[in-house]
Scaffold this motif. Structure first.
Motif, PDB file in Angstrom:
ATOM      1  N   ALA A 117       0.813  -1.220   0.000  1.00 44.77           N
ATOM      2  CA  ALA A 117       0.000   0.000   0.000  1.00 44.77           C
ATOM      3  C   ALA A 117       0.842   1.263   0.000  1.00 44.77           C
ATOM      4  N   PRO A 121       3.843   3.850  -4.911  1.00 43.12           N
ATOM      5  CA  PRO A 121       3.255   5.032  -5.551  1.00 43.12           C
ATOM      6  C   PRO A 121       1.824   4.773  -6.014  1.00 43.12           C
ATOM      7  N   LYS A 122       1.030   5.810  -5.969  1.00 38.34           N
ATOM      8  CA  LYS A 122      -0.392   5.697  -6.305  1.00 38.34           C
ATOM      9  C   LYS A 122      -0.584   5.090  -7.686  1.00 38.34           C
ATOM     10  N   TRP A 123       0.256   5.466  -8.652  1.00 41.28           N
ATOM     11  CA  TRP A 123       0.074   4.974 -10.008  1.00 41.28           C
ATOM     12  C   TRP A 123       0.272   3.456 -10.076  1.00 41.28           C
ATOM     13  N   GLN A 124       1.154   2.922  -9.232  1.00 34.72           N
ATOM     14  CA  GLN A 124       1.381   1.481  -9.245  1.00 34.72           C
ATOM     15  C   GLN A 124       0.180   0.726  -8.691  1.00 34.72           C
ATOM     16  N   LEU A 125      -0.449   1.292  -7.670  1.00 32.30           N
ATOM     17  CA  LEU A 125      -1.573   0.625  -7.033  1.00 32.30           C
ATOM     18  C   LEU A 125      -2.856   0.725  -7.843  1.00 32.30           C
ATOM     19  N   GLU A 126      -3.139   1.921  -8.343  1.00 34.06           N
ATOM     20  CA  GLU A 126      -4.461   2.179  -8.889  1.00 34.06           C
ATOM     21  C   GLU A 126      -4.585   1.900 -10.379  1.00 34.06           C
ATOM     22  N   GLN A 132      -6.732   0.531  -3.799  1.00 35.05           N
ATOM     23  CA  GLN A 132      -6.630   1.851  -3.177  1.00 35.05           C
ATOM     24  C   GLN A 132      -6.752   1.694  -1.671  1.00 35.05           C
TER      25      GLN A 132
END
Length: 279
Positions: free
Chosen positions: A21, A24-29, A75
């Motif tokens: 979690a 980076p946001k781009w990797q998760l979402e 997310q």
């Protein structure tokens, strides 16, 4: 074209969800499909998980199984803890072929899943003789547990996420094929031909299933890999462009800038500067 980029590890491995979690946001979402099954056991925190066209909240004591080739994104809304198990692409187990999201309410079920995960982790981290073989035997018990709970939880809490319609089934097949071939120069027409449909049909199915066109999915997957390679390797930008199927480095740079907001070289320098600061 044969892709010439470092592959992600495909052997059995475990990761703390808190570490996952923190990516980076781009990797998760970014919605993408893995070449291997993934099991998530959430013990604390909450967030949202998108599997195909469906987005659902997850909470403590949720068990989520995502088969290989399934589009998904993640997310975290609060600090999330638990364990992620990546099975590897040669696990040889009889696993569900459809996604599951099980919301477990019984304390005995919590303990059972935690024990199964602990046994796998003990073998993986213990490094004893035949540890991986022993870990896969434990994962076989987890596969049986998933099979037993699939039907039991479907009527109770909508645990089965897999009542896929025709569009979703086609998109899932496309996502799985794309995950294998995203580094090639194949275009939407090539993929559609391989899947036995027209490009228009494929694009319509993708848009209905995940809100992206078939071409969007190709571009998103390539640029996801480009970001990873720019951060994690020193492969020249021109070679990244070539190995990800872009016709020219300038086309790659334009596409990257349009989606990410800066050229590939600037993106790499920015992250190199961040790395130096954190060290």
């Amino acid at each position: 074209m044969t892709i010439n980029i470092p592959e992600q590890p495909k052997r059995l491995r475990l990761m703390q969800i808190s570490k996952l979690a923190a990516a980076p946001k781009w990797q998760l979402e970014t919605m993408r499909a893995l070449r291997e099954p993934l099991f998530l056991w959430v013990t604390h925190g909450q967030g949202r998980i998108s599997i195909g066209p469906r987005t659902r909240g997850f909470h403590p004591h949720n068990a989520i199984f995502i088969p290989a080739g399934t589009l998904h994104g993640f997310q975290a809304m609060t600090r999330v803890q638990g364990t992620a198990i990546y099975f590897g692409d040669k696990h040889g187990l009889d696993l569900p072929d459809t996604p599951l999201h099980l919301r477990l309410r019984d304390a005995s079920q919590h303990a059972e899943v935690s024990q199964l995960v602990d046994f796998v982790q003990r073998e993986v981290e213990g490094r004893r003789p035949k540890a991986e073989q022993a870990a896969y035997h434990q994962l076989g018990l987890l596969a049986i547990w998933l099979d037993r709970h699939q039907a039991a939880n479907e009527s109770e809490n909508g645990g089965n996420l897999t009542r896929l319609n025709a569009n979703e089934r086609l998109t899932a097949r496309y996502a799985s094929l794309l995950e294998r071939e995203f580094g090639s120069t194949l275009n939407v027409t090539d993929y559609a031909t391989a899947l036995g449909v027209t490009p228009t049909h494929l694009t319509r199915a993708c848009r209905a299933s995940c809100g992206q066109t078939a071409l969007d999915m190709i571009q998103t997957r390539r640029l996801f890999e480009a970001r990873r390679l720019l951060i994690e390797t020193d492969i020249p930008v021109q070679e990244i462009a070539r190995n990800l199927g872009f016709s020219t480095p300038s086309y790659f740079s334009r596409a990257f800038s349009q989606q990410i907001g800066q050229p590939p070289s600037s993106y790499r320098k920015k992250h190199e500067a961040k790395t130096r600061l954190t060290h």
